[in-house]
Design a protein around this motif. Structure first.
Motif, mmCIF file in Angstrom:
data_model
loop_
_atom_site.group_PDB
_atom_site.id
_atom_site.type_symbol
_atom_site.label_atom_id
_atom_site.label_comp_id
_atom_site.label_asym_id
_atom_site.label_seq_id
_atom_site.Cartn_x
_atom_site.Cartn_y
_atom_site.Cartn_z
ATOM 1 N N VAL A 23 0.855 -1.191 0.000
ATOM 2 C CA VAL A 23 0.000 0.000 0.000
ATOM 3 C C VAL A 23 0.891 1.241 0.000
ATOM 4 C CG1 VAL A 23 -0.279 0.148 2.531
ATOM 5 C CG2 VAL A 23 -2.040 1.106 1.031
ATOM 6 N N LEU A 24 0.462 2.255 -0.696
ATOM 7 C CA LEU A 24 1.190 3.513 -0.800
ATOM 8 C C LEU A 24 0.851 4.407 0.386
ATOM 9 C CD1 LEU A 24 2.923 5.380 -2.725
ATOM 10 C CD2 LEU A 24 0.725 6.324 -3.431
ATOM 11 N N LEU A 25 1.886 4.862 1.095
ATOM 12 C CA LEU A 25 1.698 5.785 2.209
ATOM 13 C C LEU A 25 2.612 6.988 2.036
ATOM 14 C CD1 LEU A 25 1.637 3.289 5.231
ATOM 15 C CD2 LEU A 25 -0.321 4.311 4.045
ATOM 16 N N ILE A 26 2.147 8.121 2.551
ATOM 17 C CA ILE A 26 2.968 9.336 2.548
ATOM 18 C C ILE A 26 3.337 9.671 3.991
ATOM 19 C CG2 ILE A 26 1.884 10.258 0.462
ATOM 20 C CD1 ILE A 26 0.658 12.364 2.719
ATOM 21 N N GLU A 27 4.493 10.275 4.162
ATOM 22 C CA GLU A 27 4.861 10.804 5.464
ATOM 23 C C GLU A 27 4.430 12.264 5.485
ATOM 24 O OE1 GLU A 27 8.751 11.587 8.305
ATOM 25 O OE2 GLU A 27 9.009 10.563 6.384
ATOM 26 N N ARG A 28 3.607 12.615 6.458
ATOM 27 C CA ARG A 28 3.038 13.956 6.520
ATOM 28 C C ARG A 28 4.092 14.993 6.881
ATOM 29 N NH1 ARG A 28 -2.141 15.037 6.525
ATOM 30 N NH2 ARG A 28 -1.909 16.716 8.056
ATOM 31 N N GLY A 29 4.068 16.104 6.153
ATOM 32 C CA GLY A 29 5.003 17.183 6.404
ATOM 33 C C GLY A 29 4.434 18.280 7.283
ATOM 34 N N LEU A 123 -0.525 4.549 11.789
ATOM 35 C CA LEU A 123 -1.043 5.495 10.803
ATOM 36 C C LEU A 123 -1.773 6.666 11.455
ATOM 37 C CD1 LEU A 123 -2.420 2.969 8.173
ATOM 38 C CD2 LEU A 123 -0.235 4.163 8.161
ATOM 39 N N ALA A 124 -1.722 7.801 10.789
ATOM 40 C CA ALA A 124 -2.417 9.006 11.238
ATOM 41 C C ALA A 124 -3.928 8.839 11.038
ATOM 42 C CB ALA A 124 -1.920 10.217 10.444
ATOM 43 N N PHE A 125 -4.661 9.656 11.770
ATOM 44 C CA PHE A 125 -6.120 9.717 11.648
ATOM 45 C C PHE A 125 -6.729 8.316 11.805
ATOM 46 C CE2 PHE A 125 -4.231 13.048 8.920
ATOM 47 C CZ PHE A 125 -4.628 14.170 9.627
ATOM 48 N N ASP A 126 -7.730 7.997 10.997
ATOM 49 C CA ASP A 126 -8.374 6.683 11.004
ATOM 50 C C ASP A 126 -7.976 5.885 9.761
ATOM 51 O OD1 ASP A 126 -9.698 8.256 9.162
ATOM 52 O OD2 ASP A 126 -11.714 7.742 9.851
ATOM 53 N N HIS A 127 -6.772 6.140 9.257
ATOM 54 C CA HIS A 127 -6.378 5.550 7.986
ATOM 55 C C HIS A 127 -6.218 4.031 8.036
ATOM 56 C CE1 HIS A 127 -5.086 9.604 6.041
ATOM 57 N NE2 HIS A 127 -6.337 9.596 6.488
ATOM 58 N N ALA A 128 -5.921 3.459 9.200
ATOM 59 C CA ALA A 128 -5.896 1.995 9.308
ATOM 60 C C ALA A 128 -7.303 1.436 9.068
ATOM 61 C CB ALA A 128 -5.373 1.567 10.678
ATOM 62 N N ASP A 129 -8.313 2.107 9.574
ATOM 63 C CA ASP A 129 -9.702 1.679 9.357
ATOM 64 C C ASP A 129 -10.097 1.806 7.888
ATOM 65 O OD1 ASP A 129 -9.964 1.249 12.103
ATOM 66 O OD2 ASP A 129 -10.833 3.231 12.454
ATOM 67 N N ILE A 130 -9.636 2.869 7.240
ATOM 68 C CA ILE A 130 -9.954 3.064 5.823
ATOM 69 C C ILE A 130 -9.301 1.971 4.983
ATOM 70 C CG2 ILE A 130 -9.654 4.601 3.842
ATOM 71 C CD1 ILE A 130 -9.940 6.973 5.813
ATOM 72 N N ILE A 131 -8.053 1.640 5.286
ATOM 73 C CA ILE A 131 -7.375 0.557 4.555
ATOM 74 C C ILE A 131 -8.119 -0.758 4.763
ATOM 75 C CG2 ILE A 131 -5.273 -0.839 4.439
ATOM 76 C CD1 ILE A 131 -3.708 1.778 5.044
ATOM 77 N N ALA A 132 -8.486 -1.050 6.002
ATOM 78 C CA ALA A 132 -9.220 -2.298 6.286
ATOM 79 C C ALA A 132 -10.529 -2.339 5.502
ATOM 80 C CB ALA A 132 -9.485 -2.414 7.787
#
Length: 140
Positions: A23-29, A123-132
């Motif tokens: 999965v593609l992830l970005i590191e937040r700046g 992961l930031a926010f609820d992004h683990a839930d979104i991926i799931a």
């Protein structure tokens, strides 16, 4: 009775997976969650659909290009506490690509990386839930 109004911000996120399980992830700046990993995404601009915003943000943050119609909607994520800045509602999309596509960080992403789905960082926010949800939607 006094009415109260809440400002709601509209965003779009993209779960980009490869056919071999990354999965593609970005590191937040920027804050919130500066330095943490997250999905590519951001605000929907005036006059723009969430699908177009998702494609634009993917290009801006990871230099990965998709036609808006290639993005498959995963769902709407609107928990009141999903973002520490206030109420944010996001529409999430999924996009599957072949392995090895070049990526490059841009815009507010300081780094971009392919991560194995079996070994994701926090992961930031609820992004683990979104991926799931994205994985369940396409595999179920």
């Amino acid at each position: 009775m006094t009415e109260t109004f809440e400002t709601i911000r509209f965003t779009a996120d993209v779960v980009v997976t490869t056919t071999d399980g990354y999965v593609l992830l970005i590191e937040r700046g920027w804050d919130p969650h500066k330095g943490q990993w997250a999905l590519p995404g951001g605000h929907v601009d005036p006059g723009e659909t969430s699908r177009h915003a998702a494609a634009r943000e993917l290009a801006e943050e990871a230099s990965l290009y998709a036609m808006p119609e290639e993005l498959v909607q995963v769902g709407v994520f609107d928990a009141p506490d999903r973002d520490p800045r206030g109420r944010y509602v996001t529409v999430a999309y999924r996009f599957t690509v072949i392995p090895g596509l070049p990526i490059e960080a841009g815009d507010d992403a300081v780094n971009v990386q392919w991560w194995p789905l079996a070994a994701l960082p926090p992961l930031a926010f609820d992004h683990a839930d979104i991926i799931a949800a994205a994985l369940t939607r396409t595999e179920g």
